[in-house]
Design an enzyme around this catalytic site. Structure first.
Site, PDB file in Angstrom:
ATOM      1  N   THR A 231      62.739  60.223  10.620  1.00 20.75           N
ATOM      2  CA  THR A 231      62.469  60.658   9.248  1.00 20.75           C
ATOM      3  C   THR A 231      61.073  61.270   9.101  1.00 20.75           C
ATOM      4  O   THR A 231      60.763  61.847   8.081  1.00 20.75           O
ATOM      5  CB  THR A 231      62.562  59.473   8.252  1.00 20.75           C
ATOM      6  OG1 THR A 231      61.628  58.473   8.663  1.00 20.75           O
ATOM      7  CG2 THR A 231      63.953  58.873   8.232  1.00 20.75           C
TER       8      THR A 231
ATOM      9  N   SER B  62      65.684  64.118   1.709  1.00 23.66           N
ATOM     10  CA  SER B  62      66.322  64.004   3.019  1.00 23.66           C
ATOM     11  C   SER B  62      67.615  64.788   3.056  1.00 23.66           C
ATOM     12  O   SER B  62      68.297  64.929   2.042  1.00 23.66           O
ATOM     13  CB  SER B  62      66.607  62.539   3.336  1.00 23.66           C
ATOM     14  OG  SER B  62      65.382  61.874   3.545  1.00 23.66           O
TER      15      SER B  62
ATOM     16  N   ASN C  73      58.157  53.540  -3.497  1.00 19.22           N
ATOM     17  CA  ASN C  73      58.820  54.844  -3.448  1.00 19.22           C
ATOM     18  C   ASN C  73      59.898  54.907  -4.527  1.00 19.22           C
ATOM     19  O   ASN C  73      60.914  54.217  -4.443  1.00 19.22           O
ATOM     20  CB  ASN C  73      59.447  55.052  -2.072  1.00 19.22           C
ATOM     21  CG  ASN C  73      60.160  56.404  -1.960  1.00 19.22           C
ATOM     22  OD1 ASN C  73      60.063  57.241  -2.857  1.00 19.22           O
ATOM     23  ND2 ASN C  73      60.855  56.603  -0.849  1.00 19.22           N
TER      24      ASN C  73
ATOM     25  N   ASP D 174      55.315  39.802   8.947  1.00 20.93           N
ATOM     26  CA  ASP D 174      53.983  39.827   8.367  1.00 20.93           C
ATOM     27  C   ASP D 174      53.962  40.904   7.289  1.00 20.93           C
ATOM     28  O   ASP D 174      53.624  42.058   7.542  1.00 20.93           O
ATOM     29  CB  ASP D 174      52.942  40.113   9.461  1.00 20.93           C
ATOM     30  CG  ASP D 174      51.525  40.040   8.934  1.00 20.93           C
ATOM     31  OD1 ASP D 174      51.359  40.012   7.684  1.00 20.93           O
ATOM     32  OD2 ASP D 174      50.590  40.016   9.746  1.00 20.93           O
TER      33      ASP D 174
ATOM     34  N   HIS E 105      55.625  64.485  -1.940  1.00 19.73           N
ATOM     35  CA  HIS E 105      56.561  63.378  -1.968  1.00 19.73           C
ATOM     36  C   HIS E 105      55.950  62.190  -1.241  1.00 19.73           C
ATOM     37  O   HIS E 105      55.239  62.351  -0.255  1.00 19.73           O
ATOM     38  CB  HIS E 105      57.908  63.754  -1.331  1.00 19.73           C
ATOM     39  CG  HIS E 105      58.860  62.586  -1.345  1.00 19.73           C
ATOM     40  ND1 HIS E 105      59.145  61.885  -2.487  1.00 19.73           N
ATOM     41  CD2 HIS E 105      59.536  61.950  -0.340  1.00 19.73           C
ATOM     42  CE1 HIS E 105      59.973  60.896  -2.203  1.00 19.73           C
ATOM     43  NE2 HIS E 105      60.221  60.902  -0.913  1.00 19.73           N
TER      44      HIS E 105
ATOM     45  N   CYS F 165      65.619  62.524  -2.282  1.00 21.48           N
ATOM     46  CA  CYS F 165      64.452  62.350  -3.146  1.00 21.48           C
ATOM     47  C   CYS F 165      63.996  63.621  -3.840  1.00 21.48           C
ATOM     48  O   CYS F 165      63.004  63.603  -4.556  1.00 21.48           O
ATOM     49  CB  CYS F 165      63.293  61.773  -2.342  1.00 21.48           C
ATOM     50  SG  CYS F 165      63.665  60.134  -1.716  1.00 21.48           S
TER      51      CYS F 165
ATOM     52  N   LYS G 157      51.462  56.406   3.348  1.00 18.43           N
ATOM     53  CA  LYS G 157      50.856  56.992   4.543  1.00 18.43           C
ATOM     54  C   LYS G 157      51.171  58.475   4.699  1.00 18.43           C
ATOM     55  O   LYS G 157      50.295  59.297   4.936  1.00 18.43           O
ATOM     56  CB  LYS G 157      51.405  56.242   5.770  1.00 18.43           C
ATOM     57  CG  LYS G 157      50.335  55.823   6.746  1.00 18.43           C
ATOM     58  CD  LYS G 157      50.854  54.824   7.757  1.00 18.43           C
ATOM     59  CE  LYS G 157      51.943  55.426   8.642  1.00 18.43           C
ATOM     60  NZ  LYS G 157      52.437  54.440   9.632  1.00 18.43           N
TER      61      LYS G 157
ATOM     62  N   GLU H  26      69.548  59.486  -6.641  1.00 19.87           N
ATOM     63  CA  GLU H  26      70.529  59.066  -5.644  1.00 19.87           C
ATOM     64  C   GLU H  26      71.070  57.688  -6.001  1.00 19.87           C
ATOM     65  O   GLU H  26      71.726  57.050  -5.200  1.00 19.87           O
ATOM     66  CB  GLU H  26      69.943  59.087  -4.231  1.00 19.87           C
ATOM     67  CG  GLU H  26      68.730  58.215  -4.040  1.00 19.87           C
ATOM     68  CD  GLU H  26      68.321  58.171  -2.576  1.00 19.87           C
ATOM     69  OE1 GLU H  26      67.714  59.150  -2.130  1.00 19.87           O
ATOM     70  OE2 GLU H  26      68.614  57.175  -1.908  1.00 19.87           O
TER      71      GLU H  26
ATOM     72  N   ARG I 181      62.252  56.575  12.994  1.00 22.06           N
ATOM     73  CA  ARG I 181      61.090  57.464  13.139  1.00 22.06           C
ATOM     74  C   ARG I 181      61.461  58.943  13.053  1.00 22.06           C
ATOM     75  O   ARG I 181      60.603  59.784  12.855  1.00 22.06           O
ATOM     76  CB  ARG I 181      60.357  57.152  14.449  1.00 22.06           C
ATOM     77  CG  ARG I 181      59.717  55.744  14.435  1.00 22.06           C
ATOM     78  CD  ARG I 181      58.809  55.505  15.614  1.00 22.06           C
ATOM     79  NE  ARG I 181      57.736  56.492  15.731  1.00 22.06           N
ATOM     80  CZ  ARG I 181      56.621  56.470  15.002  1.00 22.06           C
ATOM     81  NH1 ARG I 181      56.418  55.532  14.118  1.00 22.06           N
ATOM     82  NH2 ARG I 181      55.699  57.397  15.173  1.00 22.06           N
TER      83      ARG I 181
END
Lengths: 133, 354, 387
Positions: B206, B301, B271, B33, B239, B117, B244, B85, B204
């Site tokens: 991250t 990261s 992103n 979805d 960033h 990033c 969200k 990157e 998760r």
């Protein structure tokens, strides 16, 4: 294209460096050693001139049968553009739909990937045209 | 970190490719979805580079506009650092090609950066140091990416393309960089091994121990060392790996939607990795009034964050008029494409040997 | 300067000749021209061979002595002439001048191209190298696209229509249907041409000539000695070459070929004839737009009238001026470096009255027009009936 052949013309392909005849002030791109109008009068008087990169479309086409190196871009648009300096260039016209292209369309240069020697070879960059919005 | 001499931004520009794909379109291919996925990520569309675009072409476009906006000549640039990157070459710098394209060669120093990033903001700091020390007059910091998301992976809904270029100097500033802090740890939340086409990530993991911890850690150090708080800033750029996270961290730290709104581009373009914070800052500078103050915190990261306290000068008004499109101008020129076209553009079609 | 005659002609079939090499093509055309003329090997003083790109198409340079050698003429000096698509015509001019000057008496001029030993993609790329590789092709401009842009400009400037372009193709296929040596010996209806897939807009598949294998040759001698040989002679009355900028974008006129105009003017003046004196012409229709521009630039029709004239049928067999009775490059085929000689062969057939179903009534004068690249070189010859 071989590496030296590409490298030799980086100034032209990235920056649009042409020449101006010191005798008649006509601008040429790519650079010429001799002005076709002034001939011997121009020798030693051809000086570098960076084009503004702006111009308008004179004629155009959409290519459906490309050379093999350009398959991933197909179909793509080619145009002959008359630059503000009254010199013409051939290049791809990108970031526009073919039906929106018309003679007189105002364009600006941008630098894009033109191709590559091979997947492990060098990448060629150079000018293409985008519409001025 | 406060530089011994006043340094700041002299010119800037952002570039985002024209093509967009929606999460719904991606979801359809993988039986997900997509609309719901997009809502969850707060991403309505992500930018897609055309087959002739890459980090080099994106960086060049942004760099050419930034030089023009700063009214400089290529040879005025003493350093170019490009953070990404997705450099097209594993060995051979993006920065040299950008340097040639803006006419900065040969008397300059140049290199490519990689710090996931935040490679773009790392380039900011390097240029600040070189300018503040008097080693160069002007440096260019670029953050740019055509990020990779494996087909079907969650990243595919967000991994986008874009970049921005900034000219850092000590005079004719349109914005002063008052202060910068960094926060760096060894946190393996997201990586790409040499030779691998697509990155891997810790799911998760991250979030809390990575993004949130570093952004908050770095921003708090800046608050402490400069004696500021969220209210002192008119704008903030965090960033934005999705729509969200930056909203969540902003709220948690006491920033409002008004402060982060102008720099929050991810819902519309996805992103852009190393390009994300530089583009967010560029979009904020496009609308910021003279005297306004901007807080910027990047995240890369691996992991680390860089924060900046930026103050806009009166000169900002002057350079807006210089025939260079705003980030909004660039982003609003967009065309949606199908997943099939996306697969062709991103070379996800195996074309074999031609 | 001596007057020069063509006393022998020969050509191979044109098409995808899978079982023939460049060597064999050249020899077959050359030997049949020599047989037609009735000259002996030891009389031949020089061989000129037009060829565009053997180096890239078959990896062989220095092809003139190779072909001469295998024709049993290893002691006859030979040289290859290259001027893109005009290689054949340019070789004919070189041969003409060497006889006219008095240096040689019997000269063989051939043209040969082997296009199909590489894939069609590669052949197209090689053909595109006759445009300006560094400033056109590298940016993605195919050979087709450069002509397409001229077609677009011609349409914008003169109102030339896609139907008018297509009518060139329909006519040349109709002519080709009458030529037993043509690659495509069948008529194609207008509807079919108009519905063909786009190659480079506005040009579709039927606006573009094929890339073919083939060879053709003629034997030249001084007009004064022509009657002592077997083949029925034909006079070369005039020759002219023309030139232009290499890249299309450097030319101020995009709806005309300056090189064609220059070559035509020179050839007409040497021959003391005018366009209206011509009963037929073989023009370089590598694209339909090329034929329209050529018939304008050679003076058969005013600029901008080439399209309407073709659509009206003025250029069909035995109408106002018969253009491309052989079928042209479109239907007879395009063995690039041989084209100029294929045209010469057709002109001789017409002037000898040997053209059968495609015979131009009472053909007295004919013109052949051969063009290189996108128009940076062109060559025109005017030929006349012996009596």
């Amino acid at each position: 294209m071989t590496i030296p052949r590409f490298w030799r013309e980086i100034k032209q392909r990235y920056k649009g460096i042409g020449v101006e005849c010191g005798n008649c002030q006509r601008v040429y791109f790519p650079p010429r050693e001799v002005c076709p109008h002034c001939r011997r009068e121009s020798i030693g008087k051809m000086k570098e001139r960076e084009l503004t990169g702006k111009g308008k479309v004179i004629t155009y086409t959409e290519i459906h049968e490309p050379m093999s190196d350009f398959k991933m871009m197909t179909p793509y648009i080619m145009a002959i553009v008359e630059m503000d300096e009254d010199v013409r260039m051939t290049g791809q016209l990108v970031d526009i739909e073919y039906e929106d292209v018309e003679p007189g369309l105002e364009v600006d240069v941008t630098i894009r990937r033109l191709g590559e020697e091979s997947p492990s070879g060098i990448i060629y960059y150079g000018y293409k045209f985008v519409p001025i919005r | 970190m406060k530089s011994s001499k006043e340094v700041g931004i002299k010119g800037y520009a952002g570039y985002v490719p024209r093509y967009r794909i929606s999460p719904t379109e991606i979801g359809e291919v993988w039986g997900k979805d997509g609309a719901r996925m997009g809502k969850g990520l707060n991403i309505q569309s992500k930018s897609v580079p055309s087959p002739d675009e890459d980090v080099i072409s994106i960086s060049i476009q942004a760099a050419k506009w930034a030089v023009k906006r700063a009214k400089l000549r290529g040879e005025d640039i003493g350093a170019i650092y490009v953070g990404s990157e997705s450099h097209p070459y594993a060995v051979k710098p993006t920065a040299t090609i950008v340097a040639a394209a803006v006419g900065a060669t040969p008397y300059l120093t140049a290199a490519d950066y990689e710090f996931a990033c935040k490679a773009g903001t790392a380039a900011f700091q390097t240029c600040m140091g070189l300018v503040a020390s008097g080693m160069i007059k002007n440096g260019m910091a670029i953050g740019s990416d055509t990020s990779q998301g494996a087909p079907g992976d969650a990243l595919e809904y967000s991994a986008a393309a874009g970049g921005a270029a900034f000219i850092i100097g000590a005079d004719d500033l349109i914005a002063k960089i008052n202060y910068t802090t960094s926060f760096t740890t060894d946190t393996p939340d997201f990586w790409r091994r040499e030779g691998q086409k697509y990155p891997s990530h810790g799911g998760r993991f991250t979030g809390q121990p990575a993004y949130f911890k570093h952004i908050a850690g770095c921003t708090n150090v800046l608050f402490e060392e400069t004696g500021t708080e969220p209210d002192d800033f008119d704008y903030a750029v965090f960033h934005q790996p999705n729509g969200k996270f930056p909203v969540k961290i902003a709220k948690k730290m006491g920033f409002t939607m008004e402060q982060i709104g102008p720099g929050l581009l991810v819902p519309r373009i996805g992103n852009t990795y190393s390009g994300a914070v530089p583009l967010g800052l560029a979009a904020t500078l496009d609308v910021a009034e003279p005297g306004s103050r901007i807080l910027v915190t990047s995240y890369g990261s691996g992991a680390g964050s860089d924060s900046f306290d930026i103050e806009v000068t009166d000169r900002i008004e002057e350079i807006r008029e210089r025939d260079v499109p705003s980030v909004e101008d660039v982003i609003s020129n967009s065309v949606y494409i199908s997943y099939a076209m996306y697969a062709k553009f991103r070379e996800k079609i195996d074309r074999g040997e031609w | 300067m001596r007057d020069v005659a063509i006393i022998g002609i020969g050509e191979t079939k044109i098409g995808e000749l899978w079982d023939m090499s460049l060597r064999e093509l050249g020899i077959e055309a050359g030997l049949s021209a020599i047989r037609d003329a009735g000259v002996k090997g030891e009389e031949i003083e020089k061989i000129y061979i037009g060829n565009m790109s053997a180096g890239r198409l078959i990896n062989q340079e220095h092809i003139a002595p190779m072909i001469a050698d295998y024709a049993g003429l290893d002691d006859v000096p030979s040289v290859r002439i290259e001027s893109g698509g005009a290689s054949g015509g340019m070789a004919l001019t070189e041969g003409y001048m060497s006889v006219a000057s008095g240096i040689h008496d019997i000269v063989v001029v051939g043209g040969a191209e082997k296009m199909t030993d590489v894939g069609d993609q590669e052949a197209k790329k090689i053909l595109s190298a006759t445009a300006d590789w560094e400033w056109e092709s590298v940016f993605g401009a195919t050979f087709d696209s450069l002509y397409a842009m001229m077609a677009r400009y011609h349409m914008l400037t003169h109102g030339t229509s896609k139907e008018q372009l297509a009518s060139v193709s329909v006519k040349n296929h109709a002519h080709g249907a009458l030529n037993p040596n043509a690659q495509f010996q069948r008529e194609v209806p207008m509807k079919f041409v108009m519905g063909a897939p786009i190659v480079s807009d506005p040009l579709s598949m039927f606006d573009c000539a094929p890339l073919s294998d083939g060879a053709a040759a003629v034997v030249l001698c001084p007009a004064g000695k022509a009657e002592s040989y077997m083949g029925e002679p034909v006079k070369i009355l005039g020759t002219g070459m023309g030139a232009d900028h290499m890249a299309v974008h450097d030319r101020r006129e995009l709806d005309a070929m300056k090189a064609t105009r220059q070559a035509g003017t020179k050839a007409f003046s040497l021959a003391g004839l005018k366009p209206k004196d011509m009963d037929f012409a073989e023009v370089h229709d590598n694209y339909t737009i090329s034929e329209i521009m050529a018939i304008e630039d050679l003076g058969f029709f005013p600029k901008g009238e080439g399209g309407p004239a073709t659509e009206r049928g003025d250029t069909s067999l035995n109408e106002k001026v018969s253009i491309n009775t052989s079928g042209g490059l479109k239907a007879k085929g395009q063995p690039v470096g041989a084209v100029g000689l294929n045209q010469a062969v057709e002109a001789v057939i017409q002037l000898r009255g040997d053209a059968g179903k495609r015979q131009v009534d009472d053909a007295e004068y004919g013109l052949i027009h051969n063009m290189g690249g996108t128009g940076a070189s062109a060559v025109v010859h005017i030929l006349g009936r012996w009596n």
